[in-house]
Scaffold this active site. Structure first.
Site, PDB file in Angstrom:
ATOM      1  N   GLU A   1       0.828  -1.209   0.000  1.00  0.00           N
ATOM      2  CA  GLU A   1       0.000   0.000   0.000  1.00  0.00           C
ATOM      3  C   GLU A   1       0.858   1.253   0.000  1.00  0.00           C
ATOM      4  O   GLU A   1       1.932   1.288   0.613  1.00  0.00           O
ATOM      5  CB  GLU A   1      -0.899   0.046   1.238  1.00  0.00           C
TER       6      GLU A   1
ATOM      7  N   CYS B   1      -3.452   1.595   8.134  1.00  0.00           N
ATOM      8  CA  CYS B   1      -2.371   1.076   7.308  1.00  0.00           C
ATOM      9  C   CYS B   1      -2.435  -0.449   7.260  1.00  0.00           C
ATOM     10  O   CYS B   1      -2.515  -1.115   8.278  1.00  0.00           O
ATOM     11  CB  CYS B   1      -1.030   1.529   7.881  1.00  0.00           C
TER      12      CYS B   1
END
Length: 353
Positions: free
Chosen positions: A90, A339
């Site tokens: 990511e 996250c």
């Protein structure tokens, strides 16, 4: 898969040109094409054809593909990138009044094992190369170019999936590339690296004097509580960690940021704030405490976000003790904000790596 040319620092690129039998001057032409002209294909690099052929024999530019892109109402964009070996990482673009900030990932998965974190839901598979980390920045920059904002990436936070100091050498090469004044020219004071507390690497980082900002993911003011929520504390308890932090502050003369995620009734009580103030009292003039409202994760239902009242009570204790502190503004709350959350979700659905 050939490695990404983005992984070479300017000096390493110059050495490569010489090793191929060409002048180091060509490194500047290649560098300008990559970071000023921002070409996406080696055949578009403005350099002699034979140099370009030598470059193409050993390197590629892109090693990852955009798999999913999520855009939030506040302008935050989260990119799920597929690597050449099928793994996913990511990267996040955050739009601020002061510029465009990118949060990058340094590892595929994470072994630090923080009990509240979505990144650690999937264990570390491998480190990312320096090129794979730089490529995240370039993916976002190319996106900004395409949407026509006329903006450039101005700030970087190394706080994505993984422990940056567990991938130390690649991290350092990445930092040298992005802050190089001949290319992306991102000022060191606009780059923040976050660590969960690998004390030995904090000393090493301080000695390199890269002028990069350091943040410590602290999240608890005593060993018992920190070990409960962060298993890394068993290896680097506070009596090992805090001397390293003091060394960093004294050696670099830079401020240290303490990241502190507030977990309801776990680490957010006024007495915890008092303990935290005691812990950093001797370096409070060089400290900043960043209080972070928790982003709930489905797999960690034992934790809840602290109430606004508890957050402000914690904040007030620190302010009264003379601690420079603030509450982090949230970004991307209408997408997979935590996250590692987007990666974890797609791996569960797709059965991906």
């Amino acid at each position: 898969m050939k490695p990404s040319i983005y992984g070479l620092t300017f000096d390493q690129l110059s050495e490569a040109c010489v090793s191929w039998g060409y002048s180091a001057f060509h490194a500047r032409q290649i560098w300008d094409s990559l970071y000023i002209d921002r070409v996406k294909h080696i055949e578009d690099i403005s350099v002699r054809a034979e140099v370009r052929e030598a470059l193409a024999a050993e390197y590629v530019i892109s090693t990852q593909d955009l798999f999913v892109k999520q855009e939030a109402g506040d302008g935050t964009v989260k990119f799920l990138l597929k690597l050449h070996d099928g793994h996913y990482i990511e990267t996040v673009l955050m739009r601020h009044k002061y510029g465009r900030s990118v949060c990058v990932t340094t590892q595929v998965g994470c072994n630090i094992g923080c009990s509240f974190c979505a990144s650690g839901l999937l264990k570390k598979t491998r480190d990312l190369t320096a090129g794979e980390v730089v490529e995240q920045i370039m993916t976002v920059q190319h996106y900004l170019d395409e949407v026509g904002e006329g903006a450039r990436v101005s700030h970087i936070v190394v706080m994505g999936i993984g422990e940056p100091f567990d991938n130390f050498d690649n991290l350092v090469d990445f930092l040298r590339v992005v802050k190089d004044e001949r290319g992306l020219a991102i000022a060191p004071r606009k780059i923040n690296v976050s660590t969960s507390g690998l004390a030995d690497k904090i000393y090493k980082f301080a000695d390199l004097d890269l002028r990069i900002n350091l943040a410590l993911s602290l999240h608890a003011p005593n060993d018992a509580l920190r070990t409960q929520i962060m298993k890394i504390n068993r290896a680097f308890p506070l009596d090992k960690l805090m001397p390293a932090i003091r060394y960093y502050v004294e050696t670099t003369n830079k401020r240290i940021t303490f990241e502190y995620i507030l977990l309801s009734k776990v680490n957010d009580l006024p007495e915890h704030a008092e303990e935290l103030a005691d812990l950093i009292d001797d370096i409070k003039d060089k400290s900043y405490v960043n209080l972070i409202p928790y982003n709930p994760v489905n797999e960690h239902i034992q934790y809840e976000r602290s109430t606004s009242e508890d957050i402000m009570a914690f904040y007030d204790v620190l302010k009264k003790r003379g601690i420079n502190t603030g509450v982090r503004l949230e970004h991307g709350t209408d997408i997979d904000a935590a996250c590692g959350q987007l990666r974890s979700k797609h791996m569960n659905v797709e059965g991906a790596k």
